[in-house]
Each structure stands twice: as structure tokens, then as C-alpha cells.
Design a protein around this motif. Structure first.
Motif, PDB file in Angstrom:
ATOM      1  N   GLY A 104     -16.005  16.323 -21.306  1.00 53.97           N
ATOM      2  CA  GLY A 104     -16.628  15.159 -21.911  1.00 53.97           C
ATOM      3  C   GLY A 104     -18.133  15.250 -21.766  1.00 53.97           C
ATOM      4  O   GLY A 104     -18.701  16.337 -21.798  1.00 53.97           O
ATOM      5  N   ARG A 105     -18.768  14.107 -21.573  1.00 58.11           N
ATOM      6  CA  ARG A 105     -20.216  14.097 -21.407  1.00 58.11           C
ATOM      7  C   ARG A 105     -20.601  14.761 -20.088  1.00 58.11           C
ATOM      8  O   ARG A 105     -19.993  14.526 -19.060  1.00 58.11           O
ATOM      9  CB  ARG A 105     -20.740  12.661 -21.418  1.00 58.11           C
ATOM     10  CG  ARG A 105     -20.612  11.965 -22.771  1.00 58.11           C
ATOM     11  CD  ARG A 105     -21.117  10.536 -22.658  1.00 58.11           C
ATOM     12  NE  ARG A 105     -20.972   9.806 -23.905  1.00 58.11           N
ATOM     13  CZ  ARG A 105     -21.919   9.684 -24.816  1.00 58.11           C
ATOM     14  NH1 ARG A 105     -23.076  10.292 -24.631  1.00 58.11           N
ATOM     15  NH2 ARG A 105     -21.729   8.975 -25.918  1.00 58.11           N
ATOM     16  N   SER A 106     -21.645  15.552 -20.115  1.00 57.78           N
ATOM     17  CA  SER A 106     -22.144  16.208 -18.917  1.00 57.78           C
ATOM     18  C   SER A 106     -23.612  15.860 -18.712  1.00 57.78           C
ATOM     19  O   SER A 106     -24.401  15.920 -19.661  1.00 57.78           O
ATOM     20  CB  SER A 106     -22.004  17.728 -19.042  1.00 57.78           C
ATOM     21  OG  SER A 106     -22.716  18.380 -18.016  1.00 57.78           O
ATOM     22  N   PRO A 107     -24.017  15.492 -17.479  1.00 56.48           N
ATOM     23  CA  PRO A 107     -25.434  15.256 -17.230  1.00 56.48           C
ATOM     24  C   PRO A 107     -26.303  16.456 -17.579  1.00 56.48           C
ATOM     25  O   PRO A 107     -27.452  16.306 -18.004  1.00 56.48           O
ATOM     26  CB  PRO A 107     -25.479  14.959 -15.727  1.00 56.48           C
ATOM     27  CG  PRO A 107     -24.123  14.452 -15.402  1.00 56.48           C
ATOM     28  CD  PRO A 107     -23.188  15.220 -16.295  1.00 56.48           C
ATOM     29  N   ASP A 108     -25.760  17.653 -17.423  1.00 55.11           N
ATOM     30  CA  ASP A 108     -26.547  18.845 -17.715  1.00 55.11           C
ATOM     31  C   ASP A 108     -26.997  18.895 -19.171  1.00 55.11           C
ATOM     32  O   ASP A 108     -28.053  19.435 -19.499  1.00 55.11           O
ATOM     33  CB  ASP A 108     -25.731  20.105 -17.404  1.00 55.11           C
ATOM     34  CG  ASP A 108     -25.407  20.229 -15.921  1.00 55.11           C
ATOM     35  OD1 ASP A 108     -26.146  19.635 -15.112  1.00 55.11           O
ATOM     36  OD2 ASP A 108     -24.433  20.908 -15.584  1.00 55.11           O
ATOM     37  N   ALA A 109     -26.195  18.312 -20.071  1.00 54.83           N
ATOM     38  CA  ALA A 109     -26.547  18.346 -21.490  1.00 54.83           C
ATOM     39  C   ALA A 109     -27.778  17.505 -21.785  1.00 54.83           C
ATOM     40  O   ALA A 109     -28.433  17.698 -22.819  1.00 54.83           O
ATOM     41  CB  ALA A 109     -25.366  17.848 -22.315  1.00 54.83           C
ATOM     42  N   ASP A 172     -11.936   2.571 -28.414  1.00 56.21           N
ATOM     43  CA  ASP A 172     -12.859   3.650 -28.774  1.00 56.21           C
ATOM     44  C   ASP A 172     -12.907   4.776 -27.733  1.00 56.21           C
ATOM     45  O   ASP A 172     -13.839   4.882 -26.945  1.00 56.21           O
ATOM     46  CB  ASP A 172     -14.265   3.117 -29.025  1.00 56.21           C
ATOM     47  CG  ASP A 172     -15.080   4.091 -29.874  1.00 56.21           C
ATOM     48  OD1 ASP A 172     -14.658   5.253 -30.008  1.00 56.21           O
ATOM     49  OD2 ASP A 172     -16.127   3.693 -30.399  1.00 56.21           O
ATOM     50  N   TRP A 173     -11.902   5.650 -27.815  1.00 58.78           N
ATOM     51  CA  TRP A 173     -11.772   6.756 -26.871  1.00 58.78           C
ATOM     52  C   TRP A 173     -12.291   8.067 -27.453  1.00 58.78           C
ATOM     53  O   TRP A 173     -11.934   9.140 -26.983  1.00 58.78           O
ATOM     54  CB  TRP A 173     -10.308   6.889 -26.458  1.00 58.78           C
ATOM     55  CG  TRP A 173      -9.829   5.717 -25.659  1.00 58.78           C
ATOM     56  CD1 TRP A 173      -9.438   4.505 -26.155  1.00 58.78           C
ATOM     57  CD2 TRP A 173      -9.734   5.628 -24.242  1.00 58.78           C
ATOM     58  NE1 TRP A 173      -9.096   3.656 -25.118  1.00 58.78           N
ATOM     59  CE2 TRP A 173      -9.259   4.325 -23.932  1.00 58.78           C
ATOM     60  CE3 TRP A 173      -9.979   6.522 -23.192  1.00 58.78           C
ATOM     61  CZ2 TRP A 173      -9.041   3.900 -22.624  1.00 58.78           C
ATOM     62  CZ3 TRP A 173      -9.754   6.091 -21.892  1.00 58.78           C
ATOM     63  CH2 TRP A 173      -9.293   4.805 -21.617  1.00 58.78           C
ATOM     64  N   SER A 174     -13.156   7.994 -28.449  1.00 53.29           N
ATOM     65  CA  SER A 174     -13.610   9.208 -29.137  1.00 53.29           C
ATOM     66  C   SER A 174     -14.480  10.097 -28.265  1.00 53.29           C
ATOM     67  O   SER A 174     -14.651  11.284 -28.557  1.00 53.29           O
ATOM     68  CB  SER A 174     -14.359   8.849 -30.421  1.00 53.29           C
ATOM     69  OG  SER A 174     -15.457   7.999 -30.150  1.00 53.29           O
ATOM     70  N   GLU A 175     -15.063   9.552 -27.190  1.00 54.74           N
ATOM     71  CA  GLU A 175     -15.904  10.350 -26.288  1.00 54.74           C
ATOM     72  C   GLU A 175     -15.200  10.664 -24.970  1.00 54.74           C
ATOM     73  O   GLU A 175     -15.823  11.167 -24.037  1.00 54.74           O
ATOM     74  CB  GLU A 175     -17.219   9.613 -26.009  1.00 54.74           C
ATOM     75  CG  GLU A 175     -18.029   9.253 -27.240  1.00 54.74           C
ATOM     76  CD  GLU A 175     -18.553  10.471 -27.965  1.00 54.74           C
ATOM     77  OE1 GLU A 175     -18.694  11.536 -27.327  1.00 54.74           O
ATOM     78  OE2 GLU A 175     -18.831  10.364 -29.177  1.00 54.74           O
ATOM     79  N   ALA A 176     -13.913  10.345 -24.876  1.00 54.74           N
ATOM     80  CA  ALA A 176     -13.188  10.540 -23.612  1.00 54.74           C
ATOM     81  C   ALA A 176     -13.067  12.017 -23.262  1.00 54.74           C
ATOM     82  O   ALA A 176     -13.015  12.881 -24.138  1.00 54.74           O
ATOM     83  CB  ALA A 176     -11.803   9.910 -23.702  1.00 54.74           C
ATOM     84  N   GLY A 177     -13.010  12.287 -21.969  1.00 50.91           N
ATOM     85  CA  GLY A 177     -12.859  13.657 -21.494  1.00 50.91           C
ATOM     86  C   GLY A 177     -13.155  13.703 -20.004  1.00 50.91           C
ATOM     87  O   GLY A 177     -13.180  12.674 -19.321  1.00 50.91           O
ATOM     88  N   ARG A 178     -13.364  14.897 -19.493  1.00 48.73           N
ATOM     89  CA  ARG A 178     -13.739  15.065 -18.087  1.00 48.73           C
ATOM     90  C   ARG A 178     -15.218  14.718 -17.961  1.00 48.73           C
ATOM     91  O   ARG A 178     -16.070  15.362 -18.567  1.00 48.73           O
ATOM     92  CB  ARG A 178     -13.486  16.498 -17.641  1.00 48.73           C
ATOM     93  CG  ARG A 178     -12.019  16.929 -17.767  1.00 48.73           C
ATOM     94  CD  ARG A 178     -11.850  18.420 -17.550  1.00 48.73           C
ATOM     95  NE  ARG A 178     -12.128  18.805 -16.186  1.00 48.73           N
ATOM     96  CZ  ARG A 178     -11.218  18.866 -15.219  1.00 48.73           C
ATOM     97  NH1 ARG A 178      -9.948  18.577 -15.478  1.00 48.73           N
ATOM     98  NH2 ARG A 178     -11.546  19.217 -13.999  1.00 48.73           N
ATOM     99  N   GLY A 179     -15.506  13.669 -17.209  1.00 45.93           N
ATOM    100  CA  GLY A 179     -16.884  13.208 -17.145  1.00 45.93           C
ATOM    101  C   GLY A 179     -17.246  12.609 -15.807  1.00 45.93           C
ATOM    102  O   GLY A 179     -16.495  12.684 -14.836  1.00 45.93           O
ATOM    103  N   ASP A 180     -18.411  11.977 -15.788  1.00 46.16           N
ATOM    104  CA  ASP A 180     -18.996  11.399 -14.587  1.00 46.16           C
ATOM    105  C   ASP A 180     -18.555   9.939 -14.470  1.00 46.16           C
ATOM    106  O   ASP A 180     -18.818   9.128 -15.366  1.00 46.16           O
ATOM    107  CB  ASP A 180     -20.516  11.503 -14.688  1.00 46.16           C
ATOM    108  CG  ASP A 180     -21.242  10.925 -13.487  1.00 46.16           C
ATOM    109  OD1 ASP A 180     -20.581  10.459 -12.540  1.00 46.16           O
ATOM    110  OD2 ASP A 180     -22.494  10.957 -13.495  1.00 46.16           O
TER     111      ASP A 180
END
Length: 245
Positions: A104-109, A172-180
């Protein structure tokens, strides 16, 4: 044209759009991989989610959730402190579940984007340089090692529905994934700092409040230009940035 009077445009931009027709939400997304992930995430999530009525690409039809949104960005929330605590508990339930296999979203990005967005804000006189610099410094705390969890990825107050003091569902789960995990909590409380203690109490775990505040700054710094370029008013994010001390 009478049949169109009940059609509400919930959100629309060049990537996707959501319409409401009575008790049905129609999500239109040209990126079918994103819709695939959303449907799979809803099936995996251990919290209430909208019922999938049908899917005919590029349209996904979802049943409306009971209750009302926890709040709106830039407006006082009508929900009780107990409802906010219930939202925190729902987030903890999600974060404790086995995460999905995709990222999912990563702080590194955010790192390669942040300096450019800060320059744009100053060059276009959107914010004074000292406000941008102050928030840039605050945002650094979000860029730290973190353990991936099952993250919603866009846990805005408008995506959490409550009835009384109970959470009835999350949209709205379109951004779901492994995240922070703290990104989710920061997104939930962005612009609603007065309810942060309620959310943390419901979450029921040690939370680094400085990291949440860092995500408020980082998310807002990265969001303003996108909002402007897609026809949205970014004043709530600008208020968040101006309020950082």
C-alpha cells in the motif's frame, strides 16, 4: 429528465468518479486492477464494509451503509466522542488482522515528492516560506521505519460511517494494502485534532502522537497541488499547515 434528480456526484476527477443513486453507490474507475484490489480488500477486512451489488467494468455497484459519516474535513463533527473512539477501535481491529499480500502507501514514496511540492507551494504563493519550512521539518518524523499492517490507506472521516456510538461500515478501499498504521490514524483525525485522544483511547495501544502530527503535515504538503489541479478547494489542508507550531 426527472430520473436524474436523484443522481448525486459524490466525487469526480480524471482518475475515477463515484455517484450515488438512492441507496446505491456507483464507482467508476478505469484502473480495473485498483478495483480488483478494492473488492478483495473488502472481502478480507474484519470490519463492516459496503455490500457489493454487482460489477460490470468499469463500474462497481455498492450498497449504501446505514448511519452517517463520522464527519467532514473542515467542519465540526456531529459524532460523539464514543463514536470517535469506536472508529479508533475499528482501525485497531483492521491493523491487527493479517495484511493483504500487495503493498500500500509507503512513507518512502513521499521522499522524492516532498521537496518538489514544498517548492511549488512557495513559488506559487500558496503559503509563506516559513510555514512550508516549519511543516517540512515536522513531516520528517513520519519518515521512519514502520511495521506493515492491514491499512485502509485513505481512512478519511467521510469514509467511516456511524450510527449512534457504533461503526456501521468503512467505505472506499481502493488504497488498501500493507501500510503504516499511524498513517491511517492521522488520516482519520486530519483537521479534527480535538478528537485525537478519543481515537487513541479506542485504538487501545501506544501511539506516537508526534508521528501522527508529522503525517498531518506530510499528507497536507503533498495534497494541496493535487487538489488544486483536480478542481478541489484545499483550504482544510492549508488550515492544517498554518496551524502547525
Amino acid at each position: 429528465m426527472a430520473h436524474e434528480e436523484g443522481v448525486e456526484v459524490v466525487v469526480a476527477h480524471h482518475e475515477r468518479a463515484t455517484l450515488r443513486v438512492g441507496d446505491v453507490f456507483l464507482k467508476i474507475d478505469a484502473d480495473q486492477a485498483r478495483t480488483d484490489a478494492e473488492v478483495e480488500a473488502m472481502g478480507m477486512a474484519p470490519v463492516p464494509t459496503p455490500r457489493v451489488l454487482w460489477r460490470r467494468p468499469p463500474v462497481l455497484a455498492l450498497a449504501a451503509l446505514p448511519g452517517r459519516a463520522l464527519g467532514r474535513l473542515g467542519e465540526p463533527s456531529p459524532a460523539s466522542p464514543a463514536a470517535w473512539a469506536a472508529a479508533g477501535a475499528a482501525a485497531r481491529t483492521l491493523h491487527d488482522a493479517p495484511p493483504p499480500p500487495w503493498p500500500g502507501r509507503s512513507p518512502d514514496a513521499a521522499v522524492p515528492l516532498l521537496d518538489g511540492e514544498c517548492r511549488w507551494l512557495v513559488a506559487n504563493d500558496v503559503l509563506p516560506a516559513d510555514v512550508v519550512t516549519r511543516n517540512r521539518g515536522v513531516a520528517e518524523a513520519a519518515l521512519r521505519p514502520w511495521t506493515p499492517v492491514f491499512a485502509h490507506g485513505d481512512l478519511q472521516v467521510t469514509h467511516v460511517f456511524v450510527a449512534g456510538d457504533e461503526v456501521t461500515g468503512v467505505l472506499d478501499w481502493s488504497e488498501a494494502g500493507r501500510g503504516d498504521a499511524l498513517f491511517d490514524l492521522a488520516t482519520l483525525t486530519l483537521g479534527h485534532e480535538e478528537h485525537l485522544d478519543d481515537v487513541v483511547a479506542g485504538y487501545g495501544a501506544d501511539v506516537d502522537l508526534d508521528v501522527i502530527r508529522a503525517w498531518w503535515s506530510l499528507r497536507s504538503l503533498l495534497a494541496v497541488r493535487w487538489l488544486v489541479e483536480h478542481g478541489f478547494d484545499p483550504w482544510p489542508e492549508l488550515d492544517v499547515l498554518r496551524s502547525r507550531r
